[in-house]
Design a protein around this motif. Structure first.
Motif, PDB file in Angstrom:
ATOM      1  N   VAL A   7       4.253  -5.214  10.752  1.00  7.17           N
ATOM      2  CA  VAL A   7       5.283  -4.523   9.959  1.00  7.17           C
ATOM      3  C   VAL A   7       4.644  -3.795   8.781  1.00  7.17           C
ATOM      4  O   VAL A   7       5.034  -2.672   8.432  1.00  7.17           O
ATOM      5  CB  VAL A   7       6.347  -5.520   9.469  1.00  7.17           C
ATOM      6  CG1 VAL A   7       7.318  -4.848   8.496  1.00  7.17           C
ATOM      7  CG2 VAL A   7       7.106  -6.115  10.653  1.00  7.17           C
ATOM      8  N   HIS A   8       3.648  -4.443   8.162  1.00 10.22           N
ATOM      9  CA  HIS A   8       2.947  -3.851   7.022  1.00 10.22           C
ATOM     10  C   HIS A   8       2.300  -2.520   7.407  1.00 10.22           C
ATOM     11  O   HIS A   8       2.439  -1.516   6.701  1.00 10.22           O
ATOM     12  CB  HIS A   8       1.883  -4.843   6.541  1.00 10.22           C
ATOM     13  CG  HIS A   8       1.464  -4.647   5.121  1.00 10.22           C
ATOM     14  ND1 HIS A   8       2.269  -4.933   4.045  1.00 10.22           N
ATOM     15  CD2 HIS A   8       0.301  -4.178   4.588  1.00 10.22           C
ATOM     16  CE1 HIS A   8       1.631  -4.666   2.914  1.00 10.22           C
ATOM     17  NE2 HIS A   8       0.436  -4.196   3.220  1.00 10.22           N
ATOM     18  N   GLY A  36       9.307  -1.967   3.020  1.00  2.65           N
ATOM     19  CA  GLY A  36       8.684  -2.715   4.109  1.00  2.65           C
ATOM     20  C   GLY A  36       7.305  -3.228   3.741  1.00  2.65           C
ATOM     21  O   GLY A  36       6.931  -4.353   4.103  1.00  2.65           O
ATOM     22  N   LEU A  37       6.552  -2.427   3.010  1.00  3.83           N
ATOM     23  CA  LEU A  37       5.218  -2.842   2.577  1.00  3.83           C
ATOM     24  C   LEU A  37       5.291  -4.039   1.636  1.00  3.83           C
ATOM     25  O   LEU A  37       4.514  -4.983   1.742  1.00  3.83           O
ATOM     26  CB  LEU A  37       4.512  -1.677   1.886  1.00  3.83           C
ATOM     27  CG  LEU A  37       3.989  -0.564   2.804  1.00  3.83           C
ATOM     28  CD1 LEU A  37       3.619   0.660   2.000  1.00  3.83           C
ATOM     29  CD2 LEU A  37       2.789  -1.046   3.604  1.00  3.83           C
ATOM     30  N   ASP A  66       0.823  -1.138   0.000  1.00  5.67           N
ATOM     31  CA  ASP A  66       0.000   0.000   0.000  1.00  5.67           C
ATOM     32  C   ASP A  66       0.875   1.210   0.000  1.00  5.67           C
ATOM     33  O   ASP A  66       1.946   1.206   0.360  1.00  5.67           O
ATOM     34  CB  ASP A  66      -0.839  -0.022   1.238  1.00  5.67           C
ATOM     35  CG  ASP A  66      -1.653  -1.253   1.389  1.00  5.67           C
ATOM     36  OD1 ASP A  66      -1.428  -1.957   2.349  1.00  5.67           O
ATOM     37  OD2 ASP A  66      -2.518  -1.510   0.607  1.00  5.67           O
ATOM     38  N   HIS A  67       0.849   2.525  -0.487  1.00  2.00           N
ATOM     39  CA  HIS A  67       1.506   3.766  -0.863  1.00  2.00           C
ATOM     40  C   HIS A  67       2.591   3.479  -0.797  1.00  2.00           C
ATOM     41  O   HIS A  67       3.585   4.014   0.055  1.00  2.00           O
ATOM     42  CB  HIS A  67       1.721   4.641  -0.123  1.00  2.00           C
ATOM     43  CG  HIS A  67       2.625   5.247  -0.934  1.00  2.00           C
ATOM     44  ND1 HIS A  67       3.199   5.590  -1.705  1.00  2.00           N
ATOM     45  CD2 HIS A  67       3.146   5.412  -1.076  1.00  2.00           C
ATOM     46  CE1 HIS A  67       3.843   6.027  -2.159  1.00  2.00           C
ATOM     47  NE2 HIS A  67       3.919   5.768  -1.912  1.00  2.00           N
ATOM     48  N   GLU A  68       2.051   2.206  -0.481  1.00  2.00           N
ATOM     49  CA  GLU A  68       3.023   1.477  -1.180  1.00  2.00           C
ATOM     50  C   GLU A  68       3.302   2.378  -2.172  1.00  2.00           C
ATOM     51  O   GLU A  68       3.487   3.067  -2.576  1.00  2.00           O
ATOM     52  CB  GLU A  68       2.496   0.370  -1.889  1.00  2.00           C
ATOM     53  CG  GLU A  68       2.374  -0.825  -1.009  1.00  2.00           C
ATOM     54  CD  GLU A  68       1.438  -1.781  -1.300  1.00  2.00           C
ATOM     55  OE1 GLU A  68       0.553  -1.720  -1.030  1.00  2.00           O
ATOM     56  OE2 GLU A  68       1.574  -2.634  -1.717  1.00  2.00           O
ATOM     57  N   GLY A 124       4.775   4.914   8.166  1.00  2.01           N
ATOM     58  CA  GLY A 124       6.022   5.624   7.909  1.00  2.01           C
ATOM     59  C   GLY A 124       6.134   6.145   6.488  1.00  2.01           C
ATOM     60  O   GLY A 124       6.404   7.334   6.266  1.00  2.01           O
ATOM     61  N   GLY A 125       5.920   5.273   5.506  1.00  2.00           N
ATOM     62  CA  GLY A 125       6.088   5.668   4.114  1.00  2.00           C
ATOM     63  C   GLY A 125       5.047   6.661   3.630  1.00  2.00           C
ATOM     64  O   GLY A 125       5.380   7.729   3.101  1.00  2.00           O
TER      65      GLY A 125
END
Length: 207
Positions: free
Chosen positions: A78-79, A127-128, A3-5, A85-86
């Motif tokens: 973590v996801h 991380g995503l 995701d936003h990812e 964060g991202g």
């Protein structure tokens, strides 16, 4: 995957020149053993190829890997942390850019914020993707396939934004309508990618 990812990662805002040089974490000019300097476009293509290969490897792994319940729970945490964060860094940079456009912040302020958050965006995206591999996505579902495509779009678009920003940092490029148009379009694509991937992730979690 997810995701936003920012690529961004990505840095989302490509803005006109600042007198201070802005280091690039993704696309750089490197010196080969012979002492020459590789053209920037070669570095850009090489980085893009690595992104595509990494994305393909993650998709293949997700289709062949089954995580136990404990690992699945850790991956979910973590996801979500990577998303905060991202995507949070992406929104922060865009917010400061809006403040600059409204005259409430200086351009160096925006550059300083972007420089500080640039690595966080790419770390969040990585991380995503890595945690998403362990979440056993249903790759046969059309929405999941769209989400995976959006992840790739976000990453490649992030590289493009960096390339455009490097051009905009050159004094002669500030007045280029083409570069500014590319910057705006890339920023819009980034927002569509992040919000779209996040929305699909939410919908999948409800099933």
């Amino acid at each position: 995957m997810s995701d936003h990812e920012g690529t961004a990662p990505e840095r989302l805002v490509s803005l006109p020149a600042d007198p201070r040089p802005v280091p690039s974490l993704i696309i750089t000019r490197t010196s080969p053993p012979g002492g020459g300097v590789l053209p920037r476009w070669i570095c850009f293509l090489a980085t893009g190829a690595m992104v595509i290969l990494g994305w393909a490897a993650a998709v293949w792994t997700a289709s062949h890997l089954t995580a136990d319940p404990v690992l699945h729970t850790v991956a979910l945490f973590v996801h979500l942390a990577a998303l905060v964060g991202g995507f949070g860094a992406v929104l922060a940079i865009d917010f400061f850019a809006l403040l600059w456009l409204s005259g409430r912040r200086s351009f160096p302020d925006v550059i300083q914020v972007a420089d500080g958050l640039h690595a966080l965006i790419w770390a969040g995206l990585a991380g995503l993707v890595l945690s998403g591999v362990l979440l056993q996505p249903d790759l046969s579902a059309p929405l999941t396939r769209v989400k995976i495509g959006l992840v790739l779009l976000i990453a490649l678009n992030g590289l493009h934004i960096q390339a455009v920003q490097h051009r905009l940092e050159q004094p002669a490029a500030v007045a280029s309508r083409m570069l500014l148009t590319r910057s705006v379009i890339s920023n819009m694509l980034s927002q569509v990618g992040w919000w779209g991937a996040m929305a699909i992730g939410y919908l999948n979690s409800q099933n």
